[in-house]
Design a protein around this motif. Structure first.
Motif, mmCIF file in Angstrom:
data_model
loop_
_atom_site.group_PDB
_atom_site.id
_atom_site.type_symbol
_atom_site.label_atom_id
_atom_site.label_comp_id
_atom_site.label_asym_id
_atom_site.label_seq_id
_atom_site.Cartn_x
_atom_site.Cartn_y
_atom_site.Cartn_z
ATOM 1 N N CYS A 1 31.181 40.172 118.332
ATOM 2 C CA CYS A 1 31.486 38.745 118.466
ATOM 3 C C CYS A 1 32.482 38.296 117.401
ATOM 4 N N PRO A 2 33.675 37.842 117.785
ATOM 5 C CA PRO A 2 34.657 37.354 116.811
ATOM 6 C C PRO A 2 34.145 36.111 116.094
ATOM 7 N N ILE A 3 34.520 35.972 114.832
ATOM 8 C CA ILE A 3 34.149 34.783 114.068
ATOM 9 C C ILE A 3 35.276 33.747 114.085
ATOM 10 N N ARG A 4 36.481 34.188 114.439
ATOM 11 C CA ARG A 4 37.611 33.292 114.643
ATOM 12 C C ARG A 4 38.712 34.076 115.346
ATOM 13 N N PHE A 5 39.758 33.372 115.758
ATOM 14 C CA PHE A 5 40.896 34.008 116.425
ATOM 15 C C PHE A 5 42.194 33.560 115.766
ATOM 16 N N ASN A 6 43.169 34.432 115.794
ATOM 17 C CA ASN A 6 44.513 34.084 115.325
ATOM 18 C C ASN A 6 45.372 33.786 116.551
ATOM 19 N N CYS A 7 45.770 32.528 116.685
ATOM 20 C CA CYS A 7 46.587 32.096 117.828
ATOM 21 C C CYS A 7 47.948 31.591 117.364
ATOM 22 N N ASP A 8 48.429 32.145 116.246
ATOM 23 C CA ASP A 8 49.689 31.672 115.671
ATOM 24 C C ASP A 8 50.878 31.840 116.616
ATOM 25 N N HIS A 9 50.772 32.772 117.570
ATOM 26 C CA HIS A 9 51.896 32.994 118.482
ATOM 27 C C HIS A 9 52.133 31.795 119.398
ATOM 28 N N LEU A 10 51.167 30.870 119.452
ATOM 29 C CA LEU A 10 51.329 29.685 120.295
ATOM 30 C C LEU A 10 52.144 28.591 119.594
ATOM 31 N N LYS A 11 52.262 28.703 118.274
ATOM 32 C CA LYS A 11 52.983 27.680 117.513
ATOM 33 C C LYS A 11 54.488 27.794 117.754
ATOM 34 N N GLY A 12 55.137 26.676 117.846
ATOM 35 C CA GLY A 12 56.589 26.671 117.983
ATOM 36 C C GLY A 12 57.091 27.023 119.364
ATOM 37 N N ARG A 13 56.242 27.000 120.359
ATOM 38 C CA ARG A 13 56.711 27.266 121.722
ATOM 39 C C ARG A 13 57.650 26.154 122.182
ATOM 40 N N ALA A 14 58.689 26.542 122.894
ATOM 41 C CA ALA A 14 59.661 25.565 123.395
ATOM 42 C C ALA A 14 59.045 24.755 124.536
ATOM 43 N N ARG A 15 59.347 23.464 124.568
ATOM 44 C CA ARG A 15 58.823 22.601 125.625
ATOM 45 C C ARG A 15 59.492 22.869 126.969
ATOM 46 N N ASN A 16 60.687 23.442 126.935
ATOM 47 C CA ASN A 16 61.444 23.651 128.175
ATOM 48 C C ASN A 16 61.351 25.092 128.684
ATOM 49 N N LYS A 17 60.310 25.804 128.282
ATOM 50 C CA LYS A 17 60.094 27.161 128.776
ATOM 51 C C LYS A 17 58.631 27.347 129.153
ATOM 52 N N CYS A 18 58.400 28.244 130.106
ATOM 53 C CA CYS A 18 57.034 28.600 130.496
ATOM 54 C C CYS A 18 56.684 29.938 129.852
ATOM 55 N N TYR A 19 55.407 30.133 129.605
ATOM 56 C CA TYR A 19 54.964 31.366 128.954
ATOM 57 C C TYR A 19 53.804 31.973 129.729
ATOM 58 N N TYR A 20 53.862 33.289 129.856
ATOM 59 C CA TYR A 20 52.770 33.965 130.540
ATOM 60 C C TYR A 20 52.725 35.430 130.126
ATOM 61 N N ARG A 21 51.583 35.834 129.591
ATOM 62 C CA ARG A 21 51.339 37.215 129.179
ATOM 63 C C ARG A 21 52.445 37.774 128.291
ATOM 64 N N GLY A 22 52.807 36.988 127.290
ATOM 65 C CA GLY A 22 53.748 37.450 126.282
ATOM 66 C C GLY A 22 55.210 37.310 126.622
ATOM 67 N N ARG A 23 55.533 36.718 127.792
ATOM 68 C CA ARG A 23 56.936 36.570 128.171
ATOM 69 C C ARG A 23 57.286 35.111 128.394
#
Length: 315
Positions: free
Chosen positions: A57-79
């Motif tokens: 059971c994880p005690i926390r997650f690192n979701c830093d890759h979500l920061k700074g996403r462009a508003r004019n792009k879609c994201y799915y499975r790392g692309r």
């Protein structure tokens, strides 16, 4: 004098025992006992962080890759996808049809997919043959007109080739009868609704929520660790953080550590903090607590604890 052959044999036994122990530990990892929206995090591609004492059971997650996403792009499975670009076919599920990156709501790009209606009806005495890799358009099968039709016996019932069923003893499984079924509820006949075969696809369906630090919310009969959220809670002007006084050493050590905080809109929560309830329609009888960062865990309270029909008038 100690026999060297004995020492070698003992070392081998210890090594084999360590392998078996690791395998046993892996096989008994029951994520249903974990806290937090684990499956949601996994759908977003967040990295789990474990304690030294528990690698299940994880005690926390690192979701830093979500920061700074462009508003004019879609994201799915790392692309990243440009507006107007279609989702790659190899990354889609059977019912993800004609998904295209669009401008979305409030200028936040999101995927727009074709509406799917799977409410076809079979003729009397017939059924629609299902398949795990097919969305709707199921062929009609009439057993009375078929010969050598595969059957599956389970829980005192008979199912024909292509008929879905759920074992009474394993309610998380979605199975489809097929040739070769011998009563073992395993693939390719059965898939676990809580496995990677049934991802939450948070990127595909919830771009607005991700950009605005909304948090997944779950019904009372759902397990946030293993199921996908069917609703979300987003910040409104009446939301506040209800601070909880730290009482344990772990809580005291995490108060000033940003890795141990939950984000909700532009609010920050420490471990144990909660959000006030009843601030809008999406927060009536919804309890949100920061327990597995970086998002709070939100879930409907049972009816005997909170009446969802009793709330203030909202704008």
């Amino acid at each position: 004098m100690i026999n060297k052959k004995y020492i070698y044999t003992l070392q081998v036994c210890v090594f084999l025992f360590s392998i078996i122990s690791a395998d046993e530990q892996s096989s008994i990892c029951d994520k249903s006992r974990c806290k937090g929206p684990v499956k949601y995090y996994e759908s977003l591609g967040c990295t789990p962080i474990y304690s030294d004492a528990d690698n299940c059971c994880p005690i926390r997650f690192n979701c830093d890759h979500l920061k700074g996403r462009a508003r004019n792009k879609c994201y799915y499975r790392g692309r990243a996808y440009e507006i107007g670009e279609a989702l790659e076919a190899e990354n889609t599920l059977p019912c993800d049809i004609n998904c295209v990156c669009s401008e979305g709501w409030k200028d936040i790009a999101s995927f727009s997919c074709a509406e799917v209606d799977c409410f076809g009806l079979a003729d009397p005495g017939c059924y629609l043959k299902s398949a795990h890799n097919q969305c709707c358009d199921w062929p009609q099968i009439c057993p009375a007109n078929e010969t050598n039709l595969a059957t599956c016996e389970l829980d005192g019932k008979t199912y024909y080739d292509g008929q879905p069923f759920t074992p009474t003893s394993e309610p998380d499984l979605y199975c489809i009868c097929g040739p070769g079924y011998t009563g073992q509820n395993v693939e390719p006949f059965c898939k676990n609704r809580n496995s990677e075969s049934y991802p939450c696809d948070a990127d595909l369906r919830g771009a607005y929520d991700i950009h605005n630090n909304c948090t997944p919310a779950f019904y009372i009969n759902q397990n946030p660790a293993t199921e996908c959220n069917l609703m979300s809670r987003c910040q409104n002007k009446n939301d506040e953080v209800l601070k909880r006084t730290a009482t344990t050493k772990t809580e005291l050590e995490t108060i000033d550590n940003p890795d141990w905080t939950c984000i909700f809109g532009n609010l920050t929560m420490n471990l144990g903090d909660e959000l006030n309830q009843g601030t809008h329609y999406d927060s009536v009888c919804i309890r949100c607590v920061c327990e597995v960062p970086p998002y709070p865990t939100c879930q409907r309270l049972p009816d005997n604890e909170c009446d969802v029909t009793v709330h203030a008038k909202f704008d």
